[in-house]
Design a protein around this motif. Sequence first.
Motif: not given
Length: 529
Positions: A481-489
């Motif tokens: 993730s870049q900032d915790g707002m979006t993420a991928d496994w």
Amino acid sequence: MSTPAAHSKILILDFGSQYTQVIARRIRECQVYSEIVRFDIPAAEVIELKPNGIVLSGGPASVYDTSAPQLDPAIFSLGIPMLGICYGMQLMAQHLGGQVEFSAQREYGAGMLHVANGSELFHGIGAQLDIWNSHGDKVTALPPGFRAAAHTENSRFAAIENPETQIYGLQFHPEVAHTPRGKEIIQNFVFHICHCAMDWTMGSFIETACDLVRRQVGNQKVVLGLSGGVDSSVVAALLHKAIGDQLTCIFVNNGLLRSREEEIVQRVFGENFHVRLKYVDASERFLELLKGVTDPETKRKIIGNEFVAVFERATKELLAEDQANGSGEHGGYRFLAQGTLYPDVIESVAIGGNPAHVIKSHHNVGGLPEKMHFELVEPVRQLFKDEVRQAGLQLGLPKEVVYRQPFPGPGLAVRILGEVTPERLQILREADTIVTSEMEAADWYYRVWQSFAVLLPVRSVGVMGDQRTYEDTVAIRIVESQDGMTADWVRLPYELLARISRRIINEVAGVNRVCYDISSKPPSTIEWE
Ligand code: XMP
């Protein structure tokens, strides 16, 4: 907190682009200070801020919308160099007498830019470059005094300029990675056109921040809730440098910490930095309150409220200790230091429902309520996360602290689904230690946003030797993730996953099954509660 006028500065007027913060970071990477302000800042305020240059960001609106965000047109006559990006360029063209054609469809994606001769913006870059477009409207006639500085296949005016008034416009986005030479364009604007000095360095930031803190607090005392995370650790190191023993850190052990966490924090700060550190072990109290609680929101509320109560008590105790040893002459603890970062303080402009600025409220757990009447000291509120890390390294914090993965305020409680008990905490701590140590050993720990174990309220059947088992399940969550707002496994190598699973099942008593979480955020969250 303001920056001394001595710094060069670029002001970014935010028209709601998802890339506004990226522009700010790119400029700061040039070692030039940049600040994001609302699009409707009055010209008089701009003059006060004394910027060397102004950037108009992109934005989701069309200049033809009735509610299109406008800037104070007097800003165009201040004689300060300006760069409009995308929407910013269209706004510029419209205000200065050019023509903008409305387009209902946005043009997205890669393109090739052909540069005209002699533009200062493209100095040293050559005749052609790859660019990234994301625009709707298009400039179709130049304002008086302007010329085309570059074109694309679809657009005669992909870059425009009036070198006399030093006003420039780009239809594409120089700040994104898909415009590989965009950084050079930004450098040209910042250095060749705005004549900024490279004076935004961490060394100078730290000196200035220390000065400002000293001026703010005088000879008064400051208290800081140290969590062991990057932000509060950097603030602790910075304040310690600025005001030494006037700072006291309070570290609360809520019983929900990872293995050996309290040891690490006490070692780094108490021994290495000689920070005045008050360690409060409230673990029994927290676990008592959490007995029988399974609802995620209730858990978070209990932990948040108890944290405030413990912190208040600890501050009172400090005061009593000070008075007992004769160092209470400056009264109580008037100031509370916090690790607030720049993305938390940028005033959000939500235009057209742009989600880039939606701030999550539940992340303020551990934040202290206003009724505590502290005056806040927030020395890193101008910094982005990567800058906070640089500051931490410069202040002498170890890499293990500076590059630590984020850890939630409510701790392991939100990673134990169902009831939090000492036995289940023990299981999760052991599993978590294995995940971390294997990630470190395989050189993956610092390459991901977070990697941790979650204990599920699910038992399943297994077989060990000749014995049938009926034991707990651990889920592994590893995300980028870049900032915790979006993420991928993370697509971790199977071999590493296998090792983590094997070790947990073999070494952690009570666990006979390990699963890997393959959900992205959204729609899932990073934590399980
Ligand atoms: P979620 O689970 O919402 O988490 O996808 C996004 C990021 O925030 C962290 N997180 C927290 N941090 N206090 C914090 O300081 C909290 O209560 C909290 N809850 C989640 C989470 O670890 C992830 O990095």
